[in-house]
Design an enzyme around this catalytic site. Structure first.
Site, PDB file in Angstrom:
ATOM      1  CD  GLU A   1      -2.782  -0.814   2.669  1.00 55.24           C
ATOM      2  OE1 GLU A   1      -3.999  -0.957   2.596  1.00 55.24           O
ATOM      3  OE2 GLU A   1      -2.188  -0.554   3.731  1.00 55.24           O
ATOM      4  CB  ILE A   2       1.912   4.049  -1.773  1.00 53.64           C
ATOM      5  CG1 ILE A   2       3.163   3.171  -1.936  1.00 53.64           C
ATOM      6  CG2 ILE A   2       2.318   5.521  -1.569  1.00 53.64           C
ATOM      7  CD1 ILE A   2       4.054   3.564  -3.113  1.00 53.64           C
TER       8      ILE A   2
END
Ligand code: GDP
Ligand code: MN
Length: 372
Positions: free
Chosen positions: A259-260
């Site tokens: 995830e970013i």
């Protein structure tokens, strides 16, 4: 024009992007002391592919005191600042309204019915942590964006631009690489609980929300549906995941081991209210709700589609699945899938050679080799 094109289709010298100001961002890895070698491999990999130019800090999280050996080894591997935090006990344990004995009975039942990791208490704590309490850690307060890493994951292509500044420039909140169907037995009542929250707060059904209700082949989510094992697809389609409204979740979710994302969204009032609602339900223990479907349902409920970004240009591998980017201008996803040599669903057999053989090429790999 693609609404969600890759941020960069240039094979640029990473030093060009690295000469620009950084975002207020941190790489985060939750790990056990026993995962020292896998953690070091992954950090060495992200340093080689990205952070050697950008030197973002890395925050290591553990529910137990750190082994000095782990700290020593990882301190040597990170090129930016490294921080080693211990998660407060109350963020990694049963909430007060859950009876541990009743929870453990539920987990034993989950184990018996074959729920993936259903019998593992620590896994339930981990999923609850990453669903909610993670975002309130004091160690994350100074930051705006995080990039989640896990021991054992591998980035297979050079990342020659700054994904954090790109997220900010394009007003993106949530970035992902891989979308999958959730194992239906892990979360029989999750969708119903999220849908109840939606109706209690009079949240409208948006195109983004409705995307989770469509049949997979019509889903706008850039997801490699076709490589999901057929038997599990059948199970997914035959397990009801209905809300009270009659809507039915298609079980699509983003795989949260990558995830970013924007911390302000997840620590904000709307998301945290949803988390409290789900936590009160008890499904983190009496079922085995994962943080991935919780994040995905929240992102689709609370954000417009344009706030999501698919990092189709990132080569990514976490057992048993991988994403491999194309080499064409525009960076279309070339393929994704699972190598599963003995058909047991565990996905062994991935290698760079085999990925190359199916046409998985990195736009910047050759250039990077010349530059270094
Ligand atoms: P999977 O990817 O769903 O199979 O789950 P993992 O075993 O990879 O766990 C997800 C993340 O949580 C990884 O970063 C693990 O290192 C971490 N994790 C899982 N359980 C524990 C635990 O009991 N203690 C700590 N410190 N980390 C854990
Ligand atoms: Mn994992």
């Amino acid at each position: 024009e693609d609404l969600d094109a890759p941020f960069s289709t240039q094979c640029q010298d990473p030093r060009v992007a690295a000469a620009q100001p950084r975002e207020n961002a941190v790489l985060v890895m939750l790990a056990r002391n026993s995962e020292k070698d896998e953690a070091r491999d992954t950090i060495a990999n992200i340093e080689a592919q990205f952070n050697q130019w950008f030197h973002y800090p890395v925050l290591f999280l553990n529910n137990e005191p750190w082994d000095p050996e782990f700290v020593r080894a990882l301190n040597r591997t990170v090129s930016g600042p490294a921080m080693f935090e211990v998660i407060p006990q109350e963020d990694w344990s049963y909430p007060s309204w859950i009876d541990p004995e009743a929870a453990q009975q539920s987990m034993a039942r989950q184990q018996q019915s074959g729920v993936w990791n259903g019998g593992k208490e620590s896994y339930h704590h981990m999923c609850r942590f990453y669903s909610g309490t993670f975002y309130t850690l004091p160690a994350l307060q100074p930051y705006k964006y995080y990039w989640r890493l896990e021991p054992g994951v591998r980035y297979t292509c050079a990342i020659t631009y700054d994904p954090f500044t790109a997220m900010a420039a394009h007003n993106k909140t949530y970035g992902f690489t891989t979308a999958l169907w959730e194992e239906p037995l892990t979360c029989p009542s999750l969708f119903r609980a999220v849908d109840a929250f939606r109706r209690a707060h009079h949240l409208p059904t948006t195109p983004s929300w409705n995307a989770l209700l469509t049949t997979p082949s019509h889903s706008p989510i850039p997801s490699p549906w076709h490589w999901y094992p057929l038997r599990r697809l059948r199970a997914a389609l035959h397990t009801p995941h209905h809300g009270a409204s009659g809507d039915r979740w298609n079980l699509c979710h983003y795989w949260s081991n990558f995830e970013i994302a924007d911390l302000d969204f997840f620590r904000g009032g709307a998301y945290q209210a949803l988390f409290r609602h789900l936590d009160a339900h008890g499904g983190f223990y009496h079922e085995r709700w994962g943080d991935a479907p919780v994040h995905s349902l929240a992102v689709h409920l609370l954000l417009p589609a344009a706030r999501r970004h698919h990092f189709a240009d990132f080569g990514y591998h976490h057992e048993p699945f991988f994403q491999c980017p194309g080499n064409a201008a525009g960076g279309q996803l070339r393929g994704a899938g699972v190598f599963d040599d003995d058909g047991n669903g565990n996905g062994e057999g991935w290698s760079e050679e085999r990925a190359g053989a199916i046409g998985c090429r990195c736009r910047c790999l050759d250039r990077r080799k010349r530059n270094n």
